[in-house]
Every structure is written in C-alpha cells, then in structure tokens.
Design a protein around this motif. Structure first.
Motif, PDB file in Angstrom:
ATOM      1  N   ARG A  48       2.263   4.515   1.473  1.00  0.00           N
ATOM      2  CA  ARG A  48       2.525   5.058   2.813  1.00  0.00           C
ATOM      3  C   ARG A  48       3.146   6.441   2.648  1.00  0.00           C
ATOM      4  NH1 ARG A  48      -0.167   2.590   6.959  1.00  0.00           N
ATOM      5  NH2 ARG A  48       0.396   0.406   7.212  1.00  0.00           N
TER       6      ARG A  48
ATOM      7  N   GLU B 243      -8.147  -6.214   5.385  1.00  0.00           N
ATOM      8  CA  GLU B 243      -7.059  -5.897   4.450  1.00  0.00           C
ATOM      9  C   GLU B 243      -6.833  -6.983   3.409  1.00  0.00           C
ATOM     10  OE1 GLU B 243      -3.573  -4.560   6.577  1.00  0.00           O
ATOM     11  OE2 GLU B 243      -4.634  -2.775   7.304  1.00  0.00           O
TER      12      GLU B 243
ATOM     13  N   GLU C 218      -8.003   3.677   2.306  1.00  0.00           N
ATOM     14  CA  GLU C 218      -7.126   2.523   2.120  1.00  0.00           C
ATOM     15  C   GLU C 218      -7.352   1.890   0.744  1.00  0.00           C
ATOM     16  OE1 GLU C 218      -6.423   0.911   6.641  1.00  0.00           O
ATOM     17  OE2 GLU C 218      -8.181   0.145   5.615  1.00  0.00           O
TER      18      GLU C 218
ATOM     19  N   GLN D 179       0.833  -1.207   0.000  1.00  0.00           N
ATOM     20  CA  GLN D 179       0.000   0.000   0.000  1.00  0.00           C
ATOM     21  C   GLN D 179       0.863   1.249   0.000  1.00  0.00           C
ATOM     22  OE1 GLN D 179      -2.181   0.707   3.826  1.00  0.00           O
ATOM     23  NE2 GLN D 179      -0.970  -1.009   4.566  1.00  0.00           N
TER      24      GLN D 179
ATOM     25  N   ALA E 180      -1.391  -5.229   9.234  1.00  0.00           N
ATOM     26  CA  ALA E 180      -1.248  -4.547  10.532  1.00  0.00           C
ATOM     27  C   ALA E 180      -2.360  -3.549  10.724  1.00  0.00           C
ATOM     28  CB  ALA E 180       0.088  -3.819  10.593  1.00  0.00           C
ATOM     29  N   GLY E 181      -2.585  -3.210  11.975  1.00  0.00           N
ATOM     30  CA  GLY E 181      -3.594  -2.198  12.252  1.00  0.00           C
ATOM     31  C   GLY E 181      -3.392  -1.561  13.602  1.00  0.00           C
TER      32      GLY E 181
HETATM   33 MG   LIG Z   1      -3.231  -1.538   8.169  1.00  0.00          MG
END
Ligand SMILES: [Mg+2]
Ligand SMILES: Nc1nc2c(ncn2[C@@H]2O[C@H](COP(=O)(O)OP(=O)(O)O[C@H]3O[C@H](CO)[C@@H](O)[C@H](O)[C@@H]3O)[C@@H](O)[C@H]2O)c(=O)[nH]1
Length: 202
Positions: A72, A109, A158, A70, A90-91
C-alpha cells in the motif's frame, strides 16, 4: 457523489474541482450555521473515490480467518518500511450491489467463493476529508470454497497474498501492531466480542 445543495444548516457558496483523476478532489466553500445560530463561512476539501466494501472471512471449526497482504503506497509514504499491510479483503464499490461487489472482490483477491455474506454495518473511515462509506460484511469460508487462483488483478497492479491466521494469532497481531489497518482491526475486534458471546454468533 452529489452534494445535498443548501440543505439546512448549509449554504454552498463555491465548489472548485482541484483534481479529477483516479478520484475527485474538491474544495467547497460554504456557510454553516453554528449551534448558537450564527453563520460562519468555511472551506473544506473532500476526496471522493466512491464507497467501499470489506469482509471478514471466518472458519469457525478451524478457528481461522482469511486475510490479505499487499503493498500500500500511502502506508509506505507514511512510515511502513516495506509498505506491506495485512487487511481484510476489500474493494471499491463500483455502482453495483454491495453483496455482489464483495463476492466479486473475495473471488479476485483470495480465489474463494463465498455464499451469503452477512452485512454488519456501514462506517465512515475518515470523515474529516474522505467521503467514502465502507460496508462491512462477515462470511464463513472453508477450503472447499477455493475456486480460483486469487491474487488480484495484475493489469491493475495488484499482487495480493492470502494469509490464513488462527483467531488468537490475529488478535495478538492487532495487539502488537503487526495488523494496523483500521477496517481489519474493527472486524477482528467484532469477531472477538461475539466469539465469546452466548451463541458464538458473530
Ligand atoms: Mg482490494
Ligand atoms: N490508476 C490508478 N489505480 C489505482 C489508484 N488507486 C488505486 N488504484 C487501483 O484501483 C484498484 C482498487 O482495488 P480494490 O480492491 O477495488 O480497492 P482497494 O484498494 O482494496 O480498496 C479497499 O480498501 C480501501 C482501504 O481500506 C478502502 O478505502 C476502499 O474503499 C476499498 O474498500 C486496484 O487495482 C488499485 O491498484 C490510482 O491512484 N490510480
């Protein structure tokens, strides 16, 4: 995150909130007792965006891992030309149980449903200024567990791709700098250490 006020060897003098938006940025002035017993006044900024969770998804029979890719923005402003990072899923941990949080994150995700994530460790990733502690997990996956579309939450901006890589290719990507996210490198190295262990148990 509350400060442990005046716990030795610390005496808080002043806390200023410099920003309170997505996360909370504070500047704290405190007295700190040095190893030789003398007290010294110092100021430190802390960036508090809560704690986090991350997971390595592993298919042991196919010898593949499932990662995400993704944009960033912080990586973009610090030298990644297209800003795209390959990462373990991750979150941010939002006041919920870390196991529930990581299962939710994997579903959002990647679209996969994971059973029984196994906790590995909790690590500070940038303790000089970021308060965040990240809980690391590992779990098995296979194609039968793909239940949703994945891709992340569009209304939160996202746009997450999933990437299935062979163990050897993922490790090669760490070595040659195609994977440069800290949590992801830690998890892939953990897999490498334990993959060659007596039980193949990582
Ligand atoms: Mg994430
Ligand atoms: N409005 C707004 N939204 C933000 C901002 N920063 C992030 N977001 C949004 O907040 C959500 C965070 O997504 P998560 O999947 O929960 O977290 P993450 O960004 O993947 O972070 C994870 O990895 C980080 C890097 O390793 C970790 O630092 C973090 O704790 C977590 O584990 C995303 O929708 C993102 O767009 C911001 O400054 N403003």
């Amino acid at each position: 995150m509350d400060l442990p006020v005046d716990a030795p060897p610390i005496r808080i003098r002043e806390v200023k909130v410099l920003a309170n938006d997505w996360a909370v940025l504070k500047k704290t002035t405190f007295d700190h007792q040095r190893a030789d017993g003398r007290w010294q006044t110092v100021s430190r900024e802390t960036y508090d965006r809560g704690n986090g969770v991350t997971i390595l998804l592993v298919n042991r029979s196919a010898r593949t891992v499932l990662l995400t890719r993704q944009f960033r923005f912080p990586a973009y402003v610090n030298g990644v030309p297209d800003g795209m990072l390959i990462e373990s899923c991750a979150g941010v941990l939002e006041q919920v149980d870390p196991v529930e949080a990581i299962r939710q994150e994997v579903s959002e995700e990647t679209g996969y449903r994971v059973e029984a994530p196994r906790k590995l460790f909790e690590l500070f990733m940038s303790p000089g200024s970021v308060t965040e502690k990240v809980t690391f997990f590992i779990a098995d996956y296979d194609s039968s567990q793909k239940a949703e579309r994945g891709g992340g939450l569009e209304h939160e901006g996202e746009d997450i791709e999933t990437l299935e890589l062979g163990f050897e290719e993922a490790w090669a990507m760490v070595d040659d700098g195609r994977i440069i996210d800290g949590k992801t490198v830690i998890l892939l190295q953990h897999l490498k250490i334990h993959d060659s262990g007596p039980m193949g148990d990582s």
